[in-house]
Design an enzyme around this catalytic site. Sequence first.
Site, PDB file in Angstrom:
ATOM      1  N   GLU A   1     -12.469 -29.081  16.798  1.00 23.17           N
ATOM      2  CA  GLU A   1     -11.981 -30.094  15.844  1.00 23.17           C
ATOM      3  C   GLU A   1     -11.939 -31.503  16.444  1.00 23.17           C
ATOM      4  O   GLU A   1     -11.041 -32.282  16.131  1.00 23.17           O
ATOM      5  CB  GLU A   1     -10.612 -29.709  15.263  1.00 23.17           C
ATOM      6  CG  GLU A   1     -10.737 -28.593  14.238  1.00 23.17           C
ATOM      7  CD  GLU A   1      -9.635 -28.593  13.182  1.00 23.17           C
ATOM      8  OE1 GLU A   1      -8.912 -29.581  13.051  1.00 23.17           O
ATOM      9  OE2 GLU A   1      -9.517 -27.576  12.490  1.00 23.17           O
TER      10      GLU A   1
ATOM     11  N   HIS B   1      -2.328 -27.092  16.811  1.00 23.22           N
ATOM     12  CA  HIS B   1      -2.517 -25.816  17.519  1.00 23.22           C
ATOM     13  C   HIS B   1      -1.945 -25.936  18.929  1.00 23.22           C
ATOM     14  O   HIS B   1      -1.825 -27.036  19.455  1.00 23.22           O
ATOM     15  CB  HIS B   1      -4.007 -25.482  17.650  1.00 23.22           C
ATOM     16  CG  HIS B   1      -4.641 -25.027  16.372  1.00 23.22           C
ATOM     17  ND1 HIS B   1      -5.217 -23.793  16.223  1.00 23.22           N
ATOM     18  CD2 HIS B   1      -4.800 -25.649  15.178  1.00 23.22           C
ATOM     19  CE1 HIS B   1      -5.701 -23.676  14.991  1.00 23.22           C
ATOM     20  NE2 HIS B   1      -5.463 -24.790  14.347  1.00 23.22           N
TER      21      HIS B   1
END
Lengths: 423, 423
Positions: free
Chosen positions: B49, B272
Amino acid sequence: MKPNFSLRLRVFNLNCWGIPYLSKHRADRVKRLGDFLNRESFDLALLEEVWSEQDFQYLRQKLLPAYPAAHYFRSGIIGSGLCVFSKHPIQEFTQHIFTLNGYPYMIHHGDWFCGKAVGLLVLHLGGLVFNAYVTHLHAEYNRQKDIYLAHRVAQAWELAQFIHHTSKKADVVLLCGDLNLHPKDLGCRLLKEWTGLHDAYLETRDFKGPEEGCTMVPENCYVNRQELEQFPLGIRIDYVLYKAVSGLYISCKTLRTTTGHEPHSGSPLSDHEALMATLCVRHSPPQHNPSPTHGPAERSPLISVLREAWTELDQGMAQGRWWATIAGYVIGLGLLLLGLLCALAAGGEIREVAVLLWTPSVGLVLGAGAFYLFHVQEAKGLCRARAELQHVLGRAREAQNLGPESQPALLLGQQEGDRAEEQ
Amino acid sequence: MKPNFSLRLRVFNLNCWGIPYLSKHRADRVKRLGDFLNRESFDLALLEEVWSEQDFQYLRQKLLPAYPAAHYFRSGIIGSGLCVFSKHPIQEFTQHIFTLNGYPYMIHHGDWFCGKAVGLLVLHLGGLVFNAYVTHLHAEYNRQKDIYLAHRVAQAWELAQFIHHTSKKADVVLLCGDLNLHPKDLGCRLLKEWTGLHDAYLETRDFKGPEEGCTMVPENCYVNRQELEQFPLGIRIDYVLYKAVSGLYISCKTLRTTTGHEPHSGSPLSDHEALMATLCVRHSPPQHNPSPTHGPAERSPLISVLREAWTELDQGMAQGRWWATIAGYVIGLGLLLLGLLCALAAGGEIREVAVLLWTPSVGLVLGAGAFYLFHVQEAKGLCRARAELQHVLGRAREAQNLGPESQPALLLGQQEGDRAEEQ
């Protein structure tokens, strides 16, 4: 494996020209192809342009006794057109779909809708691991002004990389297919230099077929002669390529191609000629086998072809970005027009015309949007191939200049590759 | 290699949540990530990402002294978001873009535009060939009614196949990434069973991090707590997986994850949690090393998970075909409507309304056409994965029933696989 080990492999390759409703005498040709393959009983038959899955299923049923294993490689909207029939069990198979494959708005060419790919089969024969690849690259519609050149070079690179990375434990590598590349074309040289594959036509001492090994010849009644105007003898774009690991020696004993006629009935099986190669694999002292890993002395042609491909991909990337920019301007103008039309409609002036023009303007913006997204993705795909190529180029240069043992030099090569990637 | 050979490798993995304009405090988090990576000096940092190439370039500059090699994997329209920073020279890299990755008309989810992929790096460390893979699979937006399940299973299968076919000569295989799969999810089991990869969290004796190794935890201020309603402890969807060839033993000495806060400053680096694993590779007698090649006794879970995945892909295929059929009907109706409007306009009846409705009807036909083509391609992609899976299933079944030496049995397995493929 015994020291006098020797393995013969008979391989068949044909671009079948099997476009439903468009290709002439398709059903008859498929039937005759099935009869021919059954009669000849090759070890491996690799086919391209079998666009109809019904044709594959028909052949599968027909060939089941002689070729118990078969696979049809599905991809894209129409399909990859690739399939394979094998006398020997297929241990494993997989495929890789090329990232770039023409333009969706070039509907009359249709390649984009096919999902062109490379299929891989792993066979175990005589204690050896055989990796057989079948592929079909983007067609060439205009050699003088080839708008698909960068895509085909990127496909050749992806094909070479796929073979390079998936065949590391294979004893023998075989690639058959319609590359849509002439022998001296950039993509063909790139593929051969990076994978170390040898061309059966150039290697064999026993070739029978049209002059210069052409696989599209004017004698073939299905060939569009206008397309061959520049090439009176025909063109060679279908290949059988191979290599073996050190310690094994692979050679092409015989190579036959059809000559515009099917050997038995006289009518051609396709607009392409079929290739039939008898390959022989045997033990060899390592020095007799041209190593697929390039030594410093061999790197020069690799470096030169990598550099050439880098330039081609770079130009393609610039072109892709240019189209994306143009599309961006069109989107901007379309949005301005939409605003203007809304204002006119709200103000009551030429209201009907404004309402009428509104929907085509939305269409324009959406169309330009799709065009923009496509070319952004195209530029990214070319940039990715260029980066991989640049990395290999950097390492090859360093290995040539400073010898393969020099670790710091290799590291430098890496950095150089990465620096260029940033450009 | 010496008998007492031992190699330590410190690996970092993080899904960086780097969506330009949308992810909170992105610039600050990227800066702190760079500081953290520099401070810790891992052997390999694998990131997901990183959607903005500018962020990658910023990190690249910042990390250059500690991580001289780096690569950004470009793909799709937005990109794969994958990149890697390495202390050691990268020998080779390539990537594979997943065939299926959601739906272009689900614009608010956006996965389709990303070109999700798996990136491969080949490193040479201590005389060993290391294949390191980094990946990010399609997100899960609704666990109860997951419309992307078949695509994620197909991605897990493609990922497993890519690793299987490209790592045959690797001594050590490492896979890091955000799989968007819980540990017991079908895709995760499929990947582990087919590749033989081991889960660092399950293998290590020294884990420090949130309970159950969760990598998205409610303590993290960036996490949408509503998404974790069903999972009060959080979820584990980011992984470090590894395996080594026979004769080598790889173990995870320590595994640390962040716990919703960056270890030094207290603020999270992402939504995350980061995974930090210390891996140790050493010599081992072959029997100590769980072989990645399944023996008959080990095949049962493989067969069961293959069967489960086959069913899932089959259902996805039926669904895809259903949507294509619906789109086909809409195209037919749209064409009928167009004909009717033309007739009305020509006849002079309600001419204005007919002209006004003409353009939206063309839009409807074109939209339904695009929808049709997309779902035809989806069904083909799922069918391709199902065929590969079916082939492996056939061979695994035969090997279980009749022992791995039985060649005729394996051939039968092949035929069974091919028969099912014809369905």
